[in-house]
Design a protein around this motif. Sequence first.
Motif, PDB file in Angstrom:
ATOM      1  N   GLY A 167       0.782  -1.232   0.000  1.00 19.66           N
ATOM      2  CA  GLY A 167       0.000   0.000   0.000  1.00 19.66           C
ATOM      3  C   GLY A 167       0.812   1.279   0.000  1.00 19.66           C
ATOM      4  N   ALA A 168       2.132   1.185   0.007  1.00 16.22           N
ATOM      5  CA  ALA A 168       2.973   2.385   0.023  1.00 16.22           C
ATOM      6  C   ALA A 168       2.961   3.030  -1.361  1.00 16.22           C
ATOM      7  N   ARG A 169       3.076   4.339  -1.374  1.00 19.12           N
ATOM      8  CA  ARG A 169       3.110   5.091  -2.634  1.00 19.12           C
ATOM      9  C   ARG A 169       4.498   5.660  -2.834  1.00 19.12           C
ATOM     10  N   PRO A 170       4.895   5.807  -4.075  1.00 15.85           N
ATOM     11  CA  PRO A 170       6.162   6.513  -4.309  1.00 15.85           C
ATOM     12  C   PRO A 170       6.027   7.951  -3.805  1.00 15.85           C
ATOM     13  N   PRO A 171       7.103   8.579  -3.387  1.00 16.39           N
ATOM     14  CA  PRO A 171       7.017   9.927  -2.811  1.00 16.39           C
ATOM     15  C   PRO A 171       6.447  10.963  -3.776  1.00 16.39           C
ATOM     16  N   HIS A 172       6.530  10.736  -5.068  1.00 14.06           N
ATOM     17  CA  HIS A 172       6.029  11.712  -6.026  1.00 14.06           C
ATOM     18  C   HIS A 172       4.555  11.506  -6.369  1.00 14.06           C
ATOM     19  N   ALA A 173       3.933  10.448  -5.909  1.00 14.19           N
ATOM     20  CA  ALA A 173       2.539  10.153  -6.250  1.00 14.19           C
ATOM     21  C   ALA A 173       1.604  11.060  -5.456  1.00 14.19           C
ATOM     22  N   PRO A 174       0.599  11.641  -6.118  1.00 14.47           N
ATOM     23  CA  PRO A 174      -0.340  12.494  -5.383  1.00 14.47           C
ATOM     24  C   PRO A 174      -1.192  11.665  -4.438  1.00 14.47           C
ATOM     25  N   HIS A 175      -1.513  12.242  -3.297  1.00 14.80           N
ATOM     26  CA  HIS A 175      -2.327  11.559  -2.301  1.00 14.80           C
ATOM     27  C   HIS A 175      -3.812  11.711  -2.571  1.00 14.80           C
ATOM     28  N   HIS A 176      -4.163  12.677  -3.367  1.00 16.00           N
ATOM     29  CA  HIS A 176      -5.575  13.014  -3.498  1.00 16.00           C
ATOM     30  C   HIS A 176      -5.800  13.678  -4.851  1.00 16.00           C
ATOM     31  N   ASP A 177      -6.929  13.446  -5.462  1.00 15.78           N
ATOM     32  CA  ASP A 177      -7.241  14.059  -6.742  1.00 15.78           C
ATOM     33  C   ASP A 177      -7.354  15.577  -6.652  1.00 15.78           C
ATOM     34  N   ALA A 178      -7.628  16.100  -5.461  1.00 16.45           N
ATOM     35  CA  ALA A 178      -7.766  17.551  -5.300  1.00 16.45           C
ATOM     36  C   ALA A 178      -6.454  18.272  -5.573  1.00 16.45           C
ATOM     37  N   LEU A 179      -5.334  17.544  -5.570  1.00 16.67           N
ATOM     38  CA  LEU A 179      -4.044  18.165  -5.840  1.00 16.67           C
ATOM     39  C   LEU A 179      -3.873  18.487  -7.319  1.00 16.67           C
ATOM     40  N   ARG A 180      -4.668  17.892  -8.165  1.00 15.37           N
ATOM     41  CA  ARG A 180      -4.581  18.162  -9.601  1.00 15.37           C
ATOM     42  C   ARG A 180      -5.234  19.500  -9.894  1.00 15.37           C
ATOM     43  N   ARG A 181      -4.636  20.231 -10.787  1.00 18.52           N
ATOM     44  CA  ARG A 181      -5.180  21.539 -11.146  1.00 18.52           C
ATOM     45  C   ARG A 181      -5.954  21.431 -12.456  1.00 18.52           C
ATOM     46  N   ARG A 182      -7.037  22.203 -12.520  1.00 18.44           N
ATOM     47  CA  ARG A 182      -7.800  22.261 -13.756  1.00 18.44           C
ATOM     48  C   ARG A 182      -7.079  23.180 -14.722  1.00 18.44           C
ATOM     49  N   PRO A 183      -7.132  22.879 -16.017  1.00 13.98           N
ATOM     50  CA  PRO A 183      -6.484  23.772 -16.986  1.00 13.98           C
ATOM     51  C   PRO A 183      -7.221  25.103 -17.065  1.00 13.98           C
ATOM     52  N   LEU A 184      -6.478  26.153 -17.341  1.00 16.34           N
ATOM     53  CA  LEU A 184      -7.069  27.478 -17.488  1.00 16.34           C
ATOM     54  C   LEU A 184      -7.655  27.631 -18.884  1.00 16.34           C
ATOM     55  N   THR A 185      -8.771  28.327 -18.955  1.00 16.76           N
ATOM     56  CA  THR A 185      -9.354  28.636 -20.254  1.00 16.76           C
ATOM     57  C   THR A 185      -8.710  29.909 -20.789  1.00 16.76           C
ATOM     58  N   VAL A 186      -8.913  30.177 -22.052  1.00 21.60           N
ATOM     59  CA  VAL A 186      -8.382  31.404 -22.653  1.00 21.60           C
ATOM     60  C   VAL A 186      -8.984  32.617 -21.954  1.00 21.60           C
ATOM     61  N   ALA A 187     -10.291  32.558 -21.641  1.00 23.21           N
ATOM     62  CA  ALA A 187     -10.948  33.678 -20.955  1.00 23.21           C
ATOM     63  C   ALA A 187     -10.333  33.924 -19.584  1.00 23.21           C
ATOM     64  N   GLN A 188     -10.005  32.851 -18.869  1.00 24.61           N
ATOM     65  CA  GLN A 188      -9.387  33.017 -17.550  1.00 24.61           C
ATOM     66  C   GLN A 188      -7.998  33.637 -17.677  1.00 24.61           C
ATOM     67  N   MET A 189      -7.241  33.235 -18.677  1.00 27.42           N
ATOM     68  CA  MET A 189      -5.907  33.808 -18.873  1.00 27.42           C
ATOM     69  C   MET A 189      -6.003  35.288 -19.239  1.00 27.42           C
ATOM     70  N   LYS A 190      -7.001  35.656 -20.070  1.00 26.33           N
ATOM     71  CA  LYS A 190      -7.189  37.060 -20.421  1.00 26.33           C
ATOM     72  C   LYS A 190      -7.581  37.879 -19.192  1.00 26.33           C
ATOM     73  N   ALA A 191      -8.472  37.328 -18.361  1.00 19.05           N
ATOM     74  CA  ALA A 191      -8.892  38.029 -17.142  1.00 19.05           C
ATOM     75  C   ALA A 191      -7.705  38.209 -16.193  1.00 19.05           C
ATOM     76  N   HIS A 192      -6.865  37.189 -16.095  1.00 15.64           N
ATOM     77  CA  HIS A 192      -5.682  37.270 -15.231  1.00 15.64           C
ATOM     78  C   HIS A 192      -4.736  38.360 -15.741  1.00 15.64           C
ATOM     79  N   ALA A 193      -4.526  38.404 -17.048  1.00 17.38           N
ATOM     80  CA  ALA A 193      -3.648  39.421 -17.627  1.00 17.38           C
ATOM     81  C   ALA A 193      -4.220  40.815 -17.390  1.00 17.38           C
ATOM     82  N   LYS A 194      -5.551  40.957 -17.523  1.00 20.09           N
ATOM     83  CA  LYS A 194      -6.188  42.242 -17.283  1.00 20.09           C
ATOM     84  C   LYS A 194      -6.037  42.657 -15.816  1.00 20.09           C
ATOM     85  N   ALA A 195      -6.211  41.694 -14.912  1.00 19.11           N
ATOM     86  CA  ALA A 195      -6.061  41.979 -13.478  1.00 19.11           C
ATOM     87  C   ALA A 195      -4.629  42.377 -13.156  1.00 19.11           C
TER      88      ALA A 195
END
Length: 120
Positions: free
Chosen positions: A10-38
């Motif tokens: 049951g041991a995991r390699p040290p680089h393996a994520p413990h939880h799916d919440a650690l994965r990030r969702r990809p940014l949309t083009v609109a989100q990147m534009k809003a970030h640049a504007k901010a």
Amino acid sequence: MAANALSLPGARPPHAPHHDALRRRPLTVAQMKAHAKANGCLRETKVEKWAVLRDITEARAQLDLSAPNLVVLDAVATFLPERALQMGDRPALVVSPSNRSLVVRTRGIGEATIRRHLAA
């Protein structure tokens, strides 16, 4: 000889994520534009947090936010001490409330549900 942690059942390699919440969702083009504007906003720009939350609520369909997402966002905003928000020179918009405090301010939403909506 000491047992290697990777050879234990049951041991995991040290680089393996413990939880799916650690994965990030990809940014949309609109989100990147809003970030640049901010990023182009003056550091002295102030906004009223409740007005921003009202705007986010009105645009929730375009932002792909659910009602529970908004409840959690509203609860997190209550931990910001000032009504007027300003970027400034330091990360003053970062809060670290306890899970229990978030449960209370979301009127009883469970901790796992809160974490899921914070990750969204």
